[in-house]
Design an enzyme around this catalytic site. Structure first.
Site, PDB file in Angstrom:
ATOM      1  N   ARG A 153      59.386-114.891   9.216  1.00  0.00           N
ATOM      2  CA  ARG A 153      60.031-116.162   9.574  1.00  0.00           C
ATOM      3  C   ARG A 153      61.316-116.362   8.777  1.00  0.00           C
ATOM      4  O   ARG A 153      62.185-117.126   9.176  1.00  0.00           O
ATOM      5  CB  ARG A 153      59.025-117.285   9.280  1.00  0.00           C
ATOM      6  CG  ARG A 153      59.128-118.466  10.161  1.00  0.00           C
ATOM      7  CD  ARG A 153      57.876-119.282  10.127  1.00  0.00           C
ATOM      8  NE  ARG A 153      57.777-120.142   8.968  1.00  0.00           N
ATOM      9  CZ  ARG A 153      56.932-121.175   8.896  1.00  0.00           C
ATOM     10  NH1 ARG A 153      56.131-121.443   9.905  1.00  0.00           N
ATOM     11  NH2 ARG A 153      56.870-121.913   7.847  1.00  0.00           N
TER      12      ARG A 153
ATOM     13  N   LYS B  14      60.528-111.960  -2.345  1.00  0.00           N
ATOM     14  CA  LYS B  14      59.475-111.982  -3.380  1.00  0.00           C
ATOM     15  C   LYS B  14      58.195-112.537  -2.766  1.00  0.00           C
ATOM     16  O   LYS B  14      58.048-113.739  -2.585  1.00  0.00           O
ATOM     17  CB  LYS B  14      59.876-112.845  -4.573  1.00  0.00           C
ATOM     18  CG  LYS B  14      58.985-112.548  -5.779  1.00  0.00           C
ATOM     19  CD  LYS B  14      58.691-113.742  -6.654  1.00  0.00           C
ATOM     20  CE  LYS B  14      57.649-114.671  -6.160  1.00  0.00           C
ATOM     21  NZ  LYS B  14      56.279-114.121  -6.000  1.00  0.00           N
ATOM     22  N   PRO B  15      57.258-111.663  -2.431  1.00  0.00           N
ATOM     23  CA  PRO B  15      55.992-112.145  -1.851  1.00  0.00           C
ATOM     24  C   PRO B  15      55.082-112.719  -2.935  1.00  0.00           C
ATOM     25  O   PRO B  15      55.305-112.496  -4.125  1.00  0.00           O
ATOM     26  CB  PRO B  15      55.381-110.879  -1.249  1.00  0.00           C
ATOM     27  CG  PRO B  15      55.958-109.750  -2.023  1.00  0.00           C
ATOM     28  CD  PRO B  15      57.296-110.187  -2.553  1.00  0.00           C
TER      29      PRO B  15
ATOM     30  N   GLU C  21      60.103-125.038   2.706  1.00  0.00           N
ATOM     31  CA  GLU C  21      58.932-125.292   3.553  1.00  0.00           C
ATOM     32  C   GLU C  21      57.787-125.559   2.592  1.00  0.00           C
ATOM     33  O   GLU C  21      57.241-124.623   2.009  1.00  0.00           O
ATOM     34  CB  GLU C  21      58.630-124.070   4.428  1.00  0.00           C
ATOM     35  CG  GLU C  21      59.712-123.720   5.439  1.00  0.00           C
ATOM     36  CD  GLU C  21      59.739-124.660   6.629  1.00  0.00           C
ATOM     37  OE1 GLU C  21      58.829-125.492   6.768  1.00  0.00           O
ATOM     38  OE2 GLU C  21      60.701-124.572   7.413  1.00  0.00           O
TER      39      GLU C  21
ATOM     40  N   ARG D 171      41.414-123.023  11.150  1.00  0.00           N
ATOM     41  CA  ARG D 171      42.218-121.802  11.173  1.00  0.00           C
ATOM     42  C   ARG D 171      42.611-121.468   9.734  1.00  0.00           C
ATOM     43  O   ARG D 171      42.952-122.353   8.948  1.00  0.00           O
ATOM     44  CB  ARG D 171      43.464-122.021  12.021  1.00  0.00           C
ATOM     45  CG  ARG D 171      44.247-120.765  12.285  1.00  0.00           C
ATOM     46  CD  ARG D 171      45.270-121.009  13.376  1.00  0.00           C
ATOM     47  NE  ARG D 171      46.285-121.955  12.942  1.00  0.00           N
ATOM     48  CZ  ARG D 171      47.523-121.634  12.592  1.00  0.00           C
ATOM     49  NH1 ARG D 171      47.913-120.380  12.635  1.00  0.00           N
ATOM     50  NH2 ARG D 171      48.389-122.548  12.236  1.00  0.00           N
TER      51      ARG D 171
ATOM     52  N   CYS E  42      49.570-125.016   5.672  1.00  0.00           N
ATOM     53  CA  CYS E  42      50.346-126.233   5.395  1.00  0.00           C
ATOM     54  C   CYS E  42      50.241-127.195   6.578  1.00  0.00           C
ATOM     55  O   CYS E  42      50.416-128.395   6.421  1.00  0.00           O
ATOM     56  CB  CYS E  42      51.790-125.863   5.133  1.00  0.00           C
ATOM     57  SG  CYS E  42      52.449-124.826   6.431  1.00  0.00           S
TER      58      CYS E  42
ATOM     59  N   GLU F 225      46.662-132.172  -0.547  1.00  0.00           N
ATOM     60  CA  GLU F 225      46.380-131.056   0.352  1.00  0.00           C
ATOM     61  C   GLU F 225      45.028-130.477  -0.031  1.00  0.00           C
ATOM     62  O   GLU F 225      44.841-130.070  -1.181  1.00  0.00           O
ATOM     63  CB  GLU F 225      47.421-129.961   0.101  1.00  0.00           C
ATOM     64  CG  GLU F 225      48.448-129.836   1.139  1.00  0.00           C
ATOM     65  CD  GLU F 225      49.306-128.588   0.952  1.00  0.00           C
ATOM     66  OE1 GLU F 225      49.674-128.243  -0.182  1.00  0.00           O
ATOM     67  OE2 GLU F 225      49.620-127.988   1.972  1.00  0.00           O
TER      68      GLU F 225
END
Ligand code: NAD
Length: 492
Positions: A171, A186-187, A262, A290, A296, A393
């Site tokens: 994305r 950077k994952p 995001e 899911r 998010c 969250e």
């Protein structure tokens, strides 16, 4: 015929373990490695190079060296590389799905869905690459001309979370490549293997050296710190928690970076009295369960009209209570493990506090004993409106239900959060959809739908859920800058 273990071992052995810098897979300068675990068993899947600031700077050097020629590369060529990468990922869909299930835990069926969704960002942006138009107009005075050109913003730092290991990378990488930017990716340290395999596919698709550099590491800030301090970096795109996003935004002010953020969500799922309740329950399952609720966009608060709350909650509890918990690789699994023990403990603390404040447990309510970080799919009724579980969250398979009295009450409750990412609305009344959506302070609204993510749609939030959009025609704009050329009257 290979056994499942042999297939997994073969796949893991095909994943590069180095840092990708200037087209080469290298060891970390420090020689250190980072272990990646399977959250269903806690076992080590692979050890990969653990990047430091020095490696990050080498990656930025490579991205800067490649920037000018990548920006000049024909949009069609950039698009063809993206298209080729889409095809390669689609061909290797089973590998990508299994790899995500192994390192992140999601059920294979969901991982397959993410492969299709994630790959689509490459196909969509292969098409966007050749249609990123500027404009040419005559000034209102009728003499001079205005030429507006789009240019790549320049070298980018892309930071991704662990919950959607492929899609969160594509994305960002898809539109950045389409726009002509080079980058350092950077994952997340919990799930870097998918990005490693994705980068290998980008190389196979013909991406020139230095355009995409990948630096996974155990210390995120020692990678991002020196990059954000370097004026050659021009853009930061981050997906992750709001708290880390705020810190990175603060650091990005130093060099006045373009930023896309995001961040977290606290999605309300509104069920009105005229809704098709069975459809709402199915939508609720998709929006809540899911990814084990680790999304998010996950429905975080079920706000149900008081006249249908008992029926809706009973139906939801029956469906959620019947879900199968298990390893993502096992057939029939609906809900996999949480990503780590810390996450599971946080979720259980929220459930325990809500119950102490008077919520009733209608399904689940506890961790699953044994290996891995499993949590029972849970439904809580009669949750107090000020309960912590409705403010934060949850990021887990827990559905808290509360009620509202009328439309104004529903809107007020839905908006009573600092987050503004996804929201969901179940009603048969289209005027109500328009009326309520207009007043909802959320970047996205699902209308009679519990799944809204699509590469062709602008994904993103308002308030503390972030800045900018990913996907749709908006996505590529995050990676371009505008140059205006004022042209003197050609008749003068
Ligand atoms: P996180 O903020 O802990 O980490 C996200 C990324 O930031 C990881 O790569 C991590 O290594 C890095 N990071 C952490 N601390 C850092 C620091 N000090 N400096 C630089 N980088 C740092 O989030 P997470 O736990 O990986 O992901 C879950 C969060 O992501 C949730 O809040 C979720 O809502 C959010 N998320 C948002 C979207 C969206 O599109 N809005 C999508 C997926 C996830």
């Amino acid at each position: 015929m290979k056994t499942a273990n042999e297939r997994e071992a073969e796949l893991l052995a095909s994943v590069p373990t180095g840092l990708l810098i200037n087209g080469e897979w290298r060891n970390a300068a420090s020689g250190k490695t980072l272990d990646v675990h399977d959250p269903a068993t806690g076992t080590v899947l692979a050890s990969i190079a653990d990047a430091s600031g020095e490696d990050a700077m080498a990656a930025l050097d490579a991205a800067c060296a490649a920037q000018a020629s990548w920006a000049r590369t024909a949009p069609r060529v950039r698009g063809e590389i993206l298209r080729k990468a889409f095809e390669l990922i689609t061909e290797r869909a089973e590998d990508f799905a299994l790899l995500m299930t192994l390192e992140m835990g999601k059920p294979l069926a969901e991982a397959r869905g993410e492969v299709a969704y994630g790959a689509e960002f490459l196909r969509w942006n292969s098409e966007e690459a050749v249609r990123d138009y500027g404009r040419f107009v005559t000034t209102p005075e009728g003499k001079n001309k205005i030429l507006v050109a789009k240019k790549p913003v320049g070298p980018c730092l892309l930071i991704t979370p662990w919950n959607f290991p492929l899609a969160m990378a594509t994305r960002k990488v898809g539109p950045a490549l389409a726009a002509g930017c080079t980058m350092v990716l950077k994952p997340a340290k919990l799930t870097p293997l998918t990005s490693q395999l994705f980068a290998a596919v980008m190389q196979e698709a013909g991406l020139p050296a230095g355009v995409l550099n990948v630096v996974a590491g155990s210390s995120a800030s020692s990678i991002s710190g020196p990059l954000l301090a370097d004026p050659r970096l021009r853009k930061l795109s981050f997906t992750g928690s709001t708290s880390v996003g705020k810190q990175l935004m603060a650091a990005a002010t130093e060099n006045v970076l373009r930023t896309s953020m995001e961040l977290g969500g606290n999605a309300p799922f509104l069920v009105f009295e005229d809704a098709d309740l069975d459809a709402a329950v199915e939508g609720a399952l998709a929006a809540k369960m899911r990814n084990m609720g680790e999304a998010c966009t996950a429905a975080n608060r079920f706000l149900v009209h008081e006249s249908v709350a008992t029926e809706f909650t009973a139906k939801l509890a029956a469906r959620i209570g019947a879900l199968t918990v298990g390893r993502g690789t096992e057939a029939g699994t609906d809900v996999g493990p949480l990503v780590e023990e810390k996450a599971r403990a946080n979720i259980h603390a929220l459930v325990t506090a809500a119950v102490a404040e008077g919520a009733t447990v209608l399904a689940g309510g506890n961790p699953v004993e044994g290996d891995g970080y499993f949590y029972q799919p849970t439904v809580l009724g009669n949750v107090a409106n000020d309960a912590a579980i409705l403010q934060q969250e949850i990021f887990g398979p827990v559905a808290p239900v509360t009620t509202f009295t009328d439309e104004d009450d529903a809107i007020q409750l839905a908006n009573s959060t600092q987050y503004g990412l996804a929201s969901y609305l179940y009603t048969k009344d289209f005027s109500r959809l328009l009326r309520v959506s207009e007043q909802l302070e959320f970047g996205m609204v699902g209308f009679n739908s519990g799944m809204i993510s699509n590469a062709a749609a602008p994904f993103g939030g308002v308030k503390q859920s972030g800045l900018g959009r990913e996907g749709g025609t908006e996505g590529i704009a995050e990676y371009t800058t505008t140059q205006y050329i004022g042209i003197a009257d050609p008749y003068a």
